[in-house]
Design an enzyme around this catalytic site. Structure first.
Site, PDB file in Angstrom:
ATOM      1  N   HIS A 262       0.822  -1.217   0.000  1.00  0.00           N
ATOM      2  CA  HIS A 262       0.000   0.000   0.000  1.00  0.00           C
ATOM      3  C   HIS A 262       0.861   1.275   0.000  1.00  0.00           C
ATOM      4  O   HIS A 262       0.548   2.260   0.658  1.00  0.00           O
ATOM      5  CB  HIS A 262      -0.977  -0.006   1.171  1.00  0.00           C
ATOM      6  CG  HIS A 262      -1.958  -1.162   1.134  1.00  0.00           C
ATOM      7  ND1 HIS A 262      -2.474  -1.659  -0.040  1.00  0.00           N
ATOM      8  CD2 HIS A 262      -2.515  -1.920   2.124  1.00  0.00           C
ATOM      9  CE1 HIS A 262      -3.322  -2.668   0.238  1.00  0.00           C
ATOM     10  NE2 HIS A 262      -3.354  -2.852   1.532  1.00  0.00           N
TER      11      HIS A 262
ATOM     12  N   HIS B 167     -10.258   0.739   1.002  1.00  0.00           N
ATOM     13  CA  HIS B 167      -9.965  -0.452   1.795  1.00  0.00           C
ATOM     14  C   HIS B 167     -11.038  -0.720   2.849  1.00  0.00           C
ATOM     15  O   HIS B 167     -10.729  -1.178   3.962  1.00  0.00           O
ATOM     16  CB  HIS B 167      -8.589  -0.311   2.438  1.00  0.00           C
ATOM     17  CG  HIS B 167      -7.901  -1.606   2.707  1.00  0.00           C
ATOM     18  ND1 HIS B 167      -8.370  -2.532   3.624  1.00  0.00           N
ATOM     19  CD2 HIS B 167      -6.781  -2.151   2.178  1.00  0.00           C
ATOM     20  CE1 HIS B 167      -7.555  -3.566   3.652  1.00  0.00           C
ATOM     21  NE2 HIS B 167      -6.585  -3.368   2.788  1.00  0.00           N
TER      22      HIS B 167
ATOM     23  N   GLU C 102     -11.368  -5.048  -2.567  1.00  0.00           N
ATOM     24  CA  GLU C 102     -10.618  -3.863  -2.988  1.00  0.00           C
ATOM     25  C   GLU C 102     -10.409  -3.915  -4.502  1.00  0.00           C
ATOM     26  O   GLU C 102      -9.688  -4.774  -4.996  1.00  0.00           O
ATOM     27  CB  GLU C 102      -9.249  -3.849  -2.296  1.00  0.00           C
ATOM     28  CG  GLU C 102      -9.299  -3.995  -0.806  1.00  0.00           C
ATOM     29  CD  GLU C 102      -8.003  -4.599  -0.262  1.00  0.00           C
ATOM     30  OE1 GLU C 102      -6.917  -4.175  -0.690  1.00  0.00           O
ATOM     31  OE2 GLU C 102      -8.081  -5.510   0.570  1.00  0.00           O
TER      32      GLU C 102
HETATM   33  C1  GAL Z   1      -4.906  -5.998   2.245  1.00  0.00           C
HETATM   34  C2  GAL Z   1      -3.909  -7.037   1.876  1.00  0.00           C
HETATM   35  C3  GAL Z   1      -3.660  -7.903   3.111  1.00  0.00           C
HETATM   36  C4  GAL Z   1      -3.259  -7.071   4.297  1.00  0.00           C
HETATM   37  C5  GAL Z   1      -4.249  -5.945   4.476  1.00  0.00           C
HETATM   38  C6  GAL Z   1      -3.846  -4.981   5.548  1.00  0.00           C
HETATM   39  O1  GAL Z   1      -5.133  -5.148   1.160  1.00  0.00           O
HETATM   40  O2  GAL Z   1      -4.405  -7.824   0.839  1.00  0.00           O
HETATM   41  O3  GAL Z   1      -2.656  -8.846   2.820  1.00  0.00           O
HETATM   42  O4  GAL Z   1      -1.972  -6.561   4.113  1.00  0.00           O
HETATM   43  O5  GAL Z   1      -4.403  -5.211   3.290  1.00  0.00           O
HETATM   44  O6  GAL Z   1      -3.817  -5.585   6.790  1.00  0.00           O
END
Ligand code: GAL
Length: 338
Positions: free
Chosen positions: A102, A173, A305
């Site tokens: 991210h 998210h 997402e």
């Molecule tokens: C998601 C990702 C997960 C985890 C989460 C945040 O987008 O796919 O693996 O990192 O964010 O806790």
């Protein structure tokens, strides 16, 4: 309507904006351009808040899991936290093993965005992301708009432009629980329908191996709707490696996913122009105390997402999130409630 939403350590004040349309109400904060609350009816008209969140901006700053946040400049993971653009290496921060997750600790979800415009049923935020921010080239102007529309629609619209070639891959998210955010134990009973024919197989660090694997005959097959919890503990490598569902699926149809809560009767369809959807069953939710003192246990919410495939910057054979200098990026995702 707007109200204070806490003070950040540097003294800046966050604000919570409320928008409404019919009997839907959404609350969005400028901290991370984050969806804090989404109140929708069930078929009998009973209202519930169907997204996980925190009571003030500092909950989002210190809490885990990117609840409701706008994630960018590049959502999801980049293997080795680096990729090549126009023959130059773009180096990102390795904040998840050796990889970028991210876009690192300076994720847009940890910024105070500027209010661009507030309307009765919509709110727009603006972020200026300078050249070199998070490692990405180009001064970028980024806008995120949340709007509630007749027919039970929450539309999230992303617009951006950069003065150098760059990457734009923005997502939201939110973790949904159609029974209500305060009933985490019901999340895995919700029924997912997803016509995707394949998903990205990942390694133990959740970096795609390059394999686009058919869902046929696997626990990843949601072409026939089933409760998310039904096969989540199945003896299957992709579930073991990621600790549950945490995979990108192709966006094959419109809508690309439909979530249904058999208890309340609420249904949410996801419609997007993105090529992929990361279906994440909240496996890493650490039990933070969220809104109204609710403890968000592991698998207490479901993220869908919409985005480019993870690590697509290193996979030229997949749809590409690169955007040329001066060319507008535009993306939209609708969450449609019934
Ligand atoms: C998601 C990702 C997960 C985890 C989460 C945040 O987008 O796919 O693996 O990192 O964010 O806790």
């Amino acid at each position: 309507m707007r109200k204070p939403f806490g003070v950040l350590p540097d003294g800046q004040q966050a604000t919570l904006y409320t928008i409404s349309q019919g009997n839907m109400i959404a609350k969005i904060t400028d901290y991370g351009a984050t969806l804090v609350s989404l109140i929708v009816p069930d078929p009998q008209g009973n209202l519930a808040d169907v997204v996980l969140g925190f009571d003030d901006c500092n909950g989002y700053r210190t809490g885990d899991g990117y609840l409701g946040a706008t994630v960018g400049r590049n959502a999801n993971r980049v293997g080795g936290a680096a990729f090549s653009l126009n023959g130059k290496t773009v180096q990102l921060e390795a904040n998840d093993n050796r990889n970028s997750l991210h876009s690192g600790s300076e994720c847009y979800c940890f910024r105070l965005w500027k209010l661009e415009k507030q309307e009765e049923s919509a709110v727009t935020f603006h972020l200026r992301s300078p050249n070199g921010d998070q490692g990405f080239p180009g001064n970028a102007e980024i806008f995120v708009r949340y709007s509630l529309e007749p027919g039970g629609v929450l539309r999230i619209t992303y617009d951006a432009v950069s003065d150098l070639d760059t990457v734009f891959n923005l997502t939201n998210h939110s973790y949904f629980n159609l029974a209500g955010h305060d009933k985490p134990e019901l999340a895995m009973g919700q029924i997912l329908s997803m016509p995707a024919r394949f998903f990205n197989a990942d390694d133990a660090e959740s970096i795609p191996t390059g394999e686009l694997r058919s869902v046929a005959g696997t626990p990843m097959d949601f072409r026939t709707p089933k409760p998310i919890g039904r096969d989540i503990e199945a003896d299957y490598d992709a579930l073991h490696l990621q600790g549950g569902y945490d995979h990108n699926f192709e966006v094959f149809t419109d809508p690309c996913a439909i979530l249904h809560d058999p208890v309340s009767g609420r249904t949410m369809a996801v419609s997007t122009d993105c090529p992929g959807v990361q279906f994440y069953s909240g496996n890493f939710l650490p039990g933070d105390v969220g809104k109204d003192g609710v403890v968000y246990i592991r698998r207490g919410g479901i993220a869908l997402e919409t985005q480019y495939y993870p690590d697509s910057v290193n996979h030229p054979e997949w749809p590409q999130p690169f955007v040329k200098a001066g060319v507008p990026y535009h993306s939209e995702t609708k969450y449609i409630f019934q």
